[in-house]
Design a protein around this motif. Structure first.
Motif, PDB file in Angstrom:
ATOM      1  N   CYS A 143      83.879 -50.241  31.437  1.00 12.10           N
ATOM      2  CA  CYS A 143      83.477 -49.220  32.416  1.00 12.10           C
ATOM      3  C   CYS A 143      83.602 -47.940  32.100  1.00 12.10           C
ATOM      4  O   CYS A 143      82.658 -46.952  32.317  1.00 12.10           O
ATOM      5  N   ASP A 178      80.658 -45.027  31.740  1.00  6.22           N
ATOM      6  CA  ASP A 178      80.636 -43.888  32.587  1.00  6.22           C
ATOM      7  C   ASP A 178      80.913 -42.778  32.037  1.00  6.22           C
ATOM      8  O   ASP A 178      80.292 -41.596  32.368  1.00  6.22           O
ATOM      9  N   HIS A 237      81.812 -46.815  37.482  1.00  8.67           N
ATOM     10  CA  HIS A 237      82.040 -48.284  37.672  1.00  8.67           C
ATOM     11  C   HIS A 237      83.554 -48.613  38.060  1.00  8.67           C
ATOM     12  O   HIS A 237      84.546 -48.282  37.454  1.00  8.67           O
ATOM     13  N   PHE A 270      81.811 -55.786  40.497  1.00  8.96           N
ATOM     14  CA  PHE A 270      81.848 -54.564  40.135  1.00  8.96           C
ATOM     15  C   PHE A 270      80.999 -53.836  41.313  1.00  8.96           C
ATOM     16  O   PHE A 270      80.577 -54.368  42.119  1.00  8.96           O
ATOM     17  N   ASN A 314      79.663 -49.769  41.974  1.00 12.28           N
ATOM     18  CA  ASN A 314      79.190 -48.709  41.187  1.00 12.28           C
ATOM     19  C   ASN A 314      78.433 -47.629  41.936  1.00 12.28           C
ATOM     20  O   ASN A 314      77.142 -47.984  42.150  1.00 12.28           O
TER      21      ASN A 314
END
Length: 143
Positions: free
Chosen positions: A20, A24, A73, A93, A95
């Protein structure tokens, strides 16, 4: 659970967190460390998604992520089924993201399905399939 199983669970969870952070922060070098060299990655559930080898998808991400002003995330509900030096992982997840040319943020959620293996460098994903369950403010959805 014995101490090795607890350690494996913690290390695999840390692998998902690193994934993650890599996405990101747009750190594709870090993203590569999540996967084995021969890994297969399938993002075809995402709008304009792709599937291929780890290196092919890294290049696809380099272009795709550059278009997003923001993404963040969160991974949760991590289920890990250990089998010696391999494991099947399912993680949910969430997002939030900003898509180019779209007013306001978009939000999506689903599951990551990983097949992970223990390597000399620690746990790595050899297969990732993203399952999109929902997508709010999706400009690619049929009207």
């Amino acid at each position: 659970m014995d101490i090795q199983q607890i350690s494996d669970q913690l290390e695999i969870t840390a692998l998902l967190h690193r994934y993650c952070r890599a996405v990101d922060s747009r750190d594709l070098d870090l993203w590569l460390t999540v996967f084995t060299e021969d890994a297969h990655v399938d993002y075809t559930a995402a709008p304009a998604g792709a599937a291929g080898t780890r290196d092919e998808i890294a290049e696809w991400l380099r272009t795709s992520l550059a278009l997003l002003p923001m993404s963040q995330h969160f991974v949760t509900n991590i289920e890990i089924d250990l089998d010696g030096d391999a494991a099947t992982v399912r993680a949910m997840f969430y997002n939030p993201l900003q898509l180019p040319g779209v007013e306001g943020p978009s939000f999506c959620g689903g599951c990551y399905h990983h097949q992970v293996v223990r390597t000399p460098d620690g746990w790595r994903s050899r297969d990732l399939r993203e399952e999109m369950v929902w997508f709010d403010n999706n400009p690619f959805a049929a009207a």
